[in-house]
Each structure stands twice: as structure tokens, then as C-alpha cells.
Scaffold this motif. Structure first.
Motif, PDB file in Angstrom:
ATOM      1  N   MET A   1      67.891  67.938  44.285  1.00 20.38           N
ATOM      2  CA  MET A   1      68.259  67.095  43.144  1.00 20.38           C
ATOM      3  C   MET A   1      68.518  65.682  43.648  1.00 20.38           C
ATOM      4  N   ILE A   2      67.741  64.702  43.227  1.00 17.68           N
ATOM      5  CA  ILE A   2      67.891  63.372  43.788  1.00 17.68           C
ATOM      6  C   ILE A   2      69.025  62.594  43.155  1.00 17.68           C
ATOM      7  N   HIS A   3      69.626  63.117  42.060  1.00 25.29           N
ATOM      8  CA  HIS A   3      70.658  62.340  41.402  1.00 25.29           C
ATOM      9  C   HIS A   3      72.063  62.719  41.861  1.00 25.29           C
ATOM     10  N   ASP A   4      72.203  63.587  42.872  1.00 23.17           N
ATOM     11  CA  ASP A   4      73.514  63.877  43.453  1.00 23.17           C
ATOM     12  C   ASP A   4      73.481  63.502  44.928  1.00 23.17           C
ATOM     13  N   PHE A   5      74.649  63.259  45.499  1.00 22.00           N
ATOM     14  CA  PHE A   5      74.735  62.842  46.893  1.00 22.00           C
ATOM     15  C   PHE A   5      76.168  63.039  47.352  1.00 22.00           C
ATOM     16  N   GLU A   6      76.373  63.008  48.662  1.00 24.52           N
ATOM     17  CA  GLU A   6      77.698  63.147  49.247  1.00 24.52           C
ATOM     18  C   GLU A   6      78.114  61.829  49.898  1.00 24.52           C
ATOM     19  N   THR A   7      79.349  61.427  49.643  1.00 25.46           N
ATOM     20  CA  THR A   7      79.894  60.225  50.259  1.00 25.46           C
ATOM     21  C   THR A   7      81.265  60.533  50.827  1.00 25.46           C
ATOM     22  N   LEU A  34      87.124  48.637  51.481  1.00 25.37           N
ATOM     23  CA  LEU A  34      86.559  49.832  52.099  1.00 25.37           C
ATOM     24  C   LEU A  34      85.394  49.518  53.034  1.00 25.37           C
ATOM     25  N   LEU A  35      84.847  48.320  52.922  1.00 25.26           N
ATOM     26  CA  LEU A  35      83.627  48.001  53.667  1.00 25.26           C
ATOM     27  C   LEU A  35      83.799  48.078  55.186  1.00 25.26           C
ATOM     28  N   PRO A  36      84.910  47.587  55.773  1.00 23.77           N
ATOM     29  CA  PRO A  36      85.047  47.723  57.235  1.00 23.77           C
ATOM     30  C   PRO A  36      85.002  49.177  57.699  1.00 23.77           C
ATOM     31  N   LYS A  37      85.543  50.084  56.891  1.00 23.22           N
ATOM     32  CA  LYS A  37      85.494  51.506  57.255  1.00 23.22           C
ATOM     33  C   LYS A  37      84.060  52.020  57.231  1.00 23.22           C
ATOM     34  N   VAL A  38      83.318  51.636  56.188  1.00 17.17           N
ATOM     35  CA  VAL A  38      81.930  52.072  56.062  1.00 17.17           C
ATOM     36  C   VAL A  38      81.099  51.548  57.223  1.00 17.17           C
ATOM     37  N   PHE A  39      81.342  50.287  57.599  1.00 11.62           N
ATOM     38  CA  PHE A  39      80.518  49.626  58.597  1.00 11.62           C
ATOM     39  C   PHE A  39      81.160  49.638  59.986  1.00 11.62           C
ATOM     40  N   GLN A 107      68.935  42.817  68.198  1.00 16.21           N
ATOM     41  CA  GLN A 107      70.384  42.855  68.395  1.00 16.21           C
ATOM     42  C   GLN A 107      71.155  43.436  67.210  1.00 16.21           C
ATOM     43  N   ALA A 108      70.562  43.459  66.032  1.00 19.47           N
ATOM     44  CA  ALA A 108      71.303  43.854  64.823  1.00 19.47           C
ATOM     45  C   ALA A 108      71.569  45.357  64.785  1.00 19.47           C
ATOM     46  N   ASP A 109      72.740  45.709  64.263  1.00 17.84           N
ATOM     47  CA  ASP A 109      73.076  47.116  64.043  1.00 17.84           C
ATOM     48  C   ASP A 109      72.532  47.606  62.701  1.00 17.84           C
ATOM     49  N   LEU A 110      72.385  46.685  61.763  1.00 17.54           N
ATOM     50  CA  LEU A 110      71.773  46.968  60.466  1.00 17.54           C
ATOM     51  C   LEU A 110      70.719  45.894  60.231  1.00 17.54           C
ATOM     52  N   VAL A 111      69.463  46.303  60.206  1.00 20.11           N
ATOM     53  CA  VAL A 111      68.342  45.377  60.032  1.00 20.11           C
ATOM     54  C   VAL A 111      67.853  45.485  58.595  1.00 20.11           C
ATOM     55  N   LEU A 112      68.042  44.426  57.816  1.00 21.60           N
ATOM     56  CA  LEU A 112      67.576  44.402  56.429  1.00 21.60           C
ATOM     57  C   LEU A 112      66.244  43.668  56.398  1.00 21.60           C
ATOM     58  N   LEU A 113      65.177  44.410  56.271  1.00 24.24           N
ATOM     59  CA  LEU A 113      63.832  43.856  56.353  1.00 24.24           C
ATOM     60  C   LEU A 113      63.397  43.404  54.961  1.00 24.24           C
ATOM     61  N   ASP A 199      72.766  60.255  61.872  1.00 27.54           N
ATOM     62  CA  ASP A 199      74.154  60.393  62.303  1.00 27.54           C
ATOM     63  C   ASP A 199      75.122  60.728  61.169  1.00 27.54           C
ATOM     64  N   GLY A 200      74.603  61.066  59.993  1.00 28.43           N
ATOM     65  CA  GLY A 200      75.457  61.432  58.865  1.00 28.43           C
ATOM     66  C   GLY A 200      76.111  60.258  58.163  1.00 28.43           C
ATOM     67  N   ARG A 201      75.752  59.019  58.534  1.00 33.38           N
ATOM     68  CA  ARG A 201      76.393  57.835  57.957  1.00 33.38           C
ATOM     69  C   ARG A 201      75.491  57.074  56.997  1.00 33.38           C
ATOM     70  N   ALA A 202      74.236  57.470  56.910  1.00 35.11           N
ATOM     71  CA  ALA A 202      73.254  56.648  56.201  1.00 35.11           C
ATOM     72  C   ALA A 202      73.621  56.431  54.734  1.00 35.11           C
ATOM     73  N   THR A 203      74.082  57.471  54.053  1.00 34.02           N
ATOM     74  CA  THR A 203      74.409  57.339  52.637  1.00 34.02           C
ATOM     75  C   THR A 203      75.523  56.325  52.422  1.00 34.02           C
ATOM     76  N   ASP A 204      76.592  56.427  53.186  1.00 37.97           N
ATOM     77  CA  ASP A 204      77.707  55.496  52.992  1.00 37.97           C
ATOM     78  C   ASP A 204      77.339  54.070  53.388  1.00 37.97           C
ATOM     79  N   ILE A 205      76.484  53.910  54.395  1.00 30.85           N
ATOM     80  CA  ILE A 205      76.038  52.561  54.741  1.00 30.85           C
ATOM     81  C   ILE A 205      75.238  51.968  53.583  1.00 30.85           C
TER      82      ILE A 205
END
Length: 492
Positions: A1-7, A34-39, A107-113, A199-205
Motif C-alpha cells: 500500500m503506497i499511501h501508508d508509511f512508518e516514521t 524536529l529537523l536536527p533530530k531527523v538530520f 562532500q554532501a551527506d544529502l545530495v539534492l539533484l 539504513d532505515g532513515r530514508a523516510t524520515d529524511i
């Protein structure tokens, strides 16, 4: 089901969108703590590109991550014409926030292309190996996923791959973020997708990225569903169809004897102004309910004549997107543009008349006439797109955002302020190509099929009006209205 997810960080909420339960994240500046915790562990966010989305996302993220220790940097080629534009926005080599593109990717930890789709397709083999082990690749379009699928290519196994896709063009993403600084949750809705999670973090990122952009609400999709609905939607009612519809209506009204200025007002001004505004706040059903007596008959006749021709061409467009023909076409066009750059459409008579009409305005919203014929044609196209996407099993939140909300709350206000031609000539290359390719087909189907059916009094209702009146999309739009911030975009 694509409309549910875990955070693990955010509170998800369940809403019913026209009979379909979906989970979303409601955004707002109250979530910024909450953003510093997520990132956690992410020190550098690299925004690669300065096209439609790049400037908006880089600036929104810089504002949202202020005083968190997380740096937002912009990566461009040194010879890029955008280098000085990024400097004017405060990203400079002196403060270590403007870098050569490949250096920042490494060098980036998160690359937004966020470079153009055609450029992504051409240089991703050079980009992907440079992303460091354990980093996250972020996209704001599923285009690259579709292109790689066409050539049986896949992501490196050592990175997360996510998408956050604002349901509006970059200037709207920035404009509503700035307007909403005093209104919690004001911004552009986003979809998100997780294509690879190591690593189990992709959804929250991904969710944190959407929150930091200012999204009022964020819903889940897949990259494949996103590029199908997004590329299709640009060619449909979001851009290509509006272009074709107003040109067909303008021609019809002038043939009927109206002056060019009146024809433009009844076609383009009515659609991008009052019709759009009513749908934005009250939905298509709210617009329909405003018509009485003869005006309602005019709306219904236009709707009935237009719905099936619109469905026919939208179905063809969807098939072309799913077959990947449209994606390949964008890449091939990018190669041709080195020799033959894309021209502009704003020199034709309708758009010259539009310049005069806009110049004579005393205020942006002075024209208030809701033309029932124009409204019937427009709503028929919108409903045909809604029905086709539902038939193709897209979730309702995606359907209403790609077919209605993105149009009325992001793109069409710019059309009303600056012109449809301006919007076509200044959107992303992928959208621009699609609008120029398909708009004439919408024009022709209206002129050759819909309008003759009206003129020969051969329009029939085979249940289409009842289907429209009782459609579940109206309930879905009521739900969206509850989530809609009170801020309307102000286009200067």
C-alpha cells in the motif's frame, strides 16, 4: 500500500480522500525543532542546480536550517550562467556555500539533484559514483528513475534514494514559504517517495526535507507513480491543456464576433482569474453550484461536449509517458537544443492582446465574470484527468494534487498575473516541451469535435453529468480544503 508509511519522528495523520484512507504529514514551522533530530549526522546538504526548483529549495532549506549547524550549499559548474544568480541570493565561495558541482556532490551527506531532467539523463553516470558511501540522493522528480528504467540501470547499492516533489513550480515554493512565515504551515504540498533505504532513515529524511521546504501536507507515492502523474499532468490540465483550451476558446469567441479584448477576457481572464479562484477555495462542485438557469445549461453543454475528447487525448498522453516515449523525447530534445534553442510562443495575436488586457487592469482581480462556457470546457478537462488517473490506480491525494491543486494554487495564478505564454515559456524544460507538443492537440479536438457537436445540437448526456455531480473527488477536495493554509499565493 503506497499511501501508508512508518516514521520514527513525525506524527502521521489519517485522512479520507474521497473514500480512500491515506496517511499524511501535516507540515508547519512548529515542526522545525524536529529537523536536527531527523538530520542527525547530516552536516552538508548539497543543492545541485539553479533552475526552477534549485533557487527556491536552496533558500527555503537555508532559512529552515538556520542555527542548526547544518550547512546548505549550492553546487554549479563554474562556467554556469547561474553562478552569479546564486551569489545574488547569498550563496558564495567566500562563505563556503557555493561550490563546483562535482566537488559538492562528493562532500554532501544529502545530495539534492535539481538540474534539468535532460541533464540528469546525460550525466548521471558521472554523478552517481561520486556520491559518498551512506549518503542520500534526493530528487524532486521521478524522471531519472523512469529514464534509468528504460535502460535497465539501477542505483548504487550504498546510498539512500528518495524524492520530495513539490506540487508547484519553484517560484511558488519560495513565494508561499516567504508569505507563510507568519502563518504556520503555509507553502506548497509535496509528495515523497523512498526508492532505496539502506539504513532505515530514508523516510524520515524525506519527510524532514518536505517539512523544511514548508509543505502544508506531504503524502506518499512511488517514484514511478510520481513521474507518470507529474509528466502526464504537465502535458495535461496543468499546462498543455490550459494553453490549448484558451486558444481554442479565443478563436471561437472571435469568430462569433467578439472583439479580441472581449474574447481574451471571456476565455483566458475568466479561466485563470475567477474560475480558478473559485475552484481553489470551493472545488469544482462549488463552481458548478454557482451557475443557475441558462448559465447552468451552457456549462453543462460545454462539459458534455468536451469531456470525452479530453479523455481521449489525456489517455494518449498517459500511454506515451508510461511507454517512456515522452521521457526519451525530452532527452533527445535537449541534444537538439544545442543547435536549435527552444523559441517562445508569446508573439502570436492572442498573447499580444493579453498583454494589452493586463496592462489596462486596475487590479489583479478586477475581472470577475465567470464565463459558463469556458468553465464547462475547463472543468471537463480537469475531470477527465481525474478519472483517467483514478482508472490507472493513482491514489486520490496524488490525483487531486496533480490535476487540481497544483493548477489552481501554483501555476494558474502566475498565468493570470503574467500570461499563459509567460508560464509556458518560463517553466521547466520538460514541462515546456510537453505543453508545446500537446497544446495544439487539445485545441484541435475542441475545435474539430467538441464545438461542432454543440453547434449541430448533437450533444448527449449518457450519465456524464450525474457522474460529475456525484463524483468522490468533491469529497476529496473538501478534505484538502481543511488542510489548505489560509494564505493565497500573491504573484507580483
Amino acid at each position: 500500500m503506497i499511501h501508508d508509511f512508518e516514521t520514527k519522528v513525525f506524527k502521521k495523520e489519517k485522512y479520507n480522500f474521497g473514500g480512500m484512507d491515506e496517511y499524511i504529514i501535516r507540515g508547519g514551522r512548529d515542526l522545525f525543532p524536529l529537523l536536527p533530530k531527523v538530520f542527525d549526522g547530516i552536516k552538508v546538504i548539497g543543492v545541485i542546480g539553479w533552475g526552477s526548483q534549485g533557487p527556491a529549495q536552496a533558500q527555503n532549506l537555508r532559512d529552515s536550517f538556520e542555527n542548526t549547524g547544518i550547512q546548505v550549499k549550492v553546487g554549479l559548474r563554474r562556467q554556469s550562467s547561474s553562478w552569479h544568480a546564486a551569489e545574488r541570493a547569498g550563496f558564495t565561495e567566500a562563505n563556503d556555500t557555493l561550490c563546483e558541482m562535482y566537488d559538492l556532490i562528493a562532500q554532501a551527506d544529502l545530495v539534492l539533484l535539481l538540474i534539468s531532467d535532460a541533464a540528469q539523463a546525460q550525466i548521471y553516470p558521472q554523478i552517481l559514483p561520486k556520491i559518498k558511501d551512506g549518503a542520500t540522493l534526493g530528487l524532486s522528480h521521478g524522471f531519472l528513475k523512469g529514464y534509468m528504467k528504460a535502460y535497465n540501470d539501477c542505483w548504487p547499492k550504498n546510498i539512500n534514494v528518495i524524492a520530495v516533489c513539490p506540487k508547484g513550480m519553484g517560484p511558488s515554493v519560495r513565494r508561499l514559504y516567504e508569505q507563510g512565515k507568519e502563518v504556520n504551515g503555509a507553502g506548497i504540498n509535496c509528495s515523497f517517495a523512498v526508492d532505496q533505504d539502506i539504513d532505515g532513515r530514508a523516510t524520515d529524511i524525506a519527510l524532514g526535507w518536505a517539512v523544511a521546504l514548508g509543505a502544508p501536507f506531504t503524502f506518499k507515492t512511488t517514484m514511478e507513480a510520481e513521474y507518470r502523474s507529474d509528466i502526464f499532468g504537465e502535458r495535461g490540465v496543468l499546462l498543455g491543456a490550459i494553453h490549448g483550451i484558451v486558444e481554442a476558446l479565443y478563436e471561437r469567441y472571435t469568430v462569433q464576433g467578439m472583439s479580441p479584448e472581449t474574447a481574451f477576457k471571456r476565455s483566458t481572464e475568466s479561466l485563470t482569474g475567477p474560475i480558478n479562484n473559485i475552484i481553489s477555495h470551493e472545488g469544482m462542485s462549488g463552481l458548478y453550484n454557482k451557475f443557475e438557469c441558462e448559465d447552468r445549461k451552457v456549462f453543462e453543454e460545454a462539459y458534455l461536449a468536451t469531456y470525452h475528447p479530453m479523455f481521449e487525448i489525456l489517455w494518449e498522453i498517459y500511454d506515451e509517458v508510461v511507454s517512456l516515449n515522452e521521457l526519451k523525447g525530452v532527452v533527445m530534445a535537449g541534444i537538439r537544443h544545442d543547435r536549435y534553442p527552444m523559441g517562445k510562443i508569446d508573439n502570436t495575436p492572442i498573447w499580444k492582446v493579453g498583454e494589452k488586457v493586463r496592462a489596462a487592469r486596475k487590479s489583479l482581480h478586477e475581472y470577475r465574470e465567470v464565463d459558463p462556457f469556458t468553465a464547462g470546457c475547463y472543468v471537463a478537462c480537469m475531470m477527465a484527468q481525474v478519472d483517467l488517473l483514478l482508472e490507472k490506480h493513482h491514489v486520490m491525494s496524488e490525483v487531486v494534487n496533480e490535476s487540481i491543486i497544483e493548477a489552481v494554487d501554483s501555476l494558474t495564478p502566475y498565468m493570470h498575473s503574467r500570461g499563459v505564454a509567460y508560464m509556458v515559456d518560463n517553466c521547466s524544460v520538460t514541462a515546456r516541451l510537453g505543453a508545446r507538443k500537446w497544446a495544439p492537440r487539445f485545441d484541435y479536438l475542441l475545435s474539430q469535435i467538441a464545438f461542432p457537436a454543440i453547434d449541430t445540437k448533437s450533444v448527449k448526456d449518457n450519465g456524464e453529468l450525474d457522474a460529475f455531480r456525484n463524483h468522490r473527488v468533491h469529497k476529496a477536495m473538501e478534505t484538502c480544503a481543511k488542510l489548505r493554509p489560509s494564505v493565497d499565493i500573491c504573484v507580483l
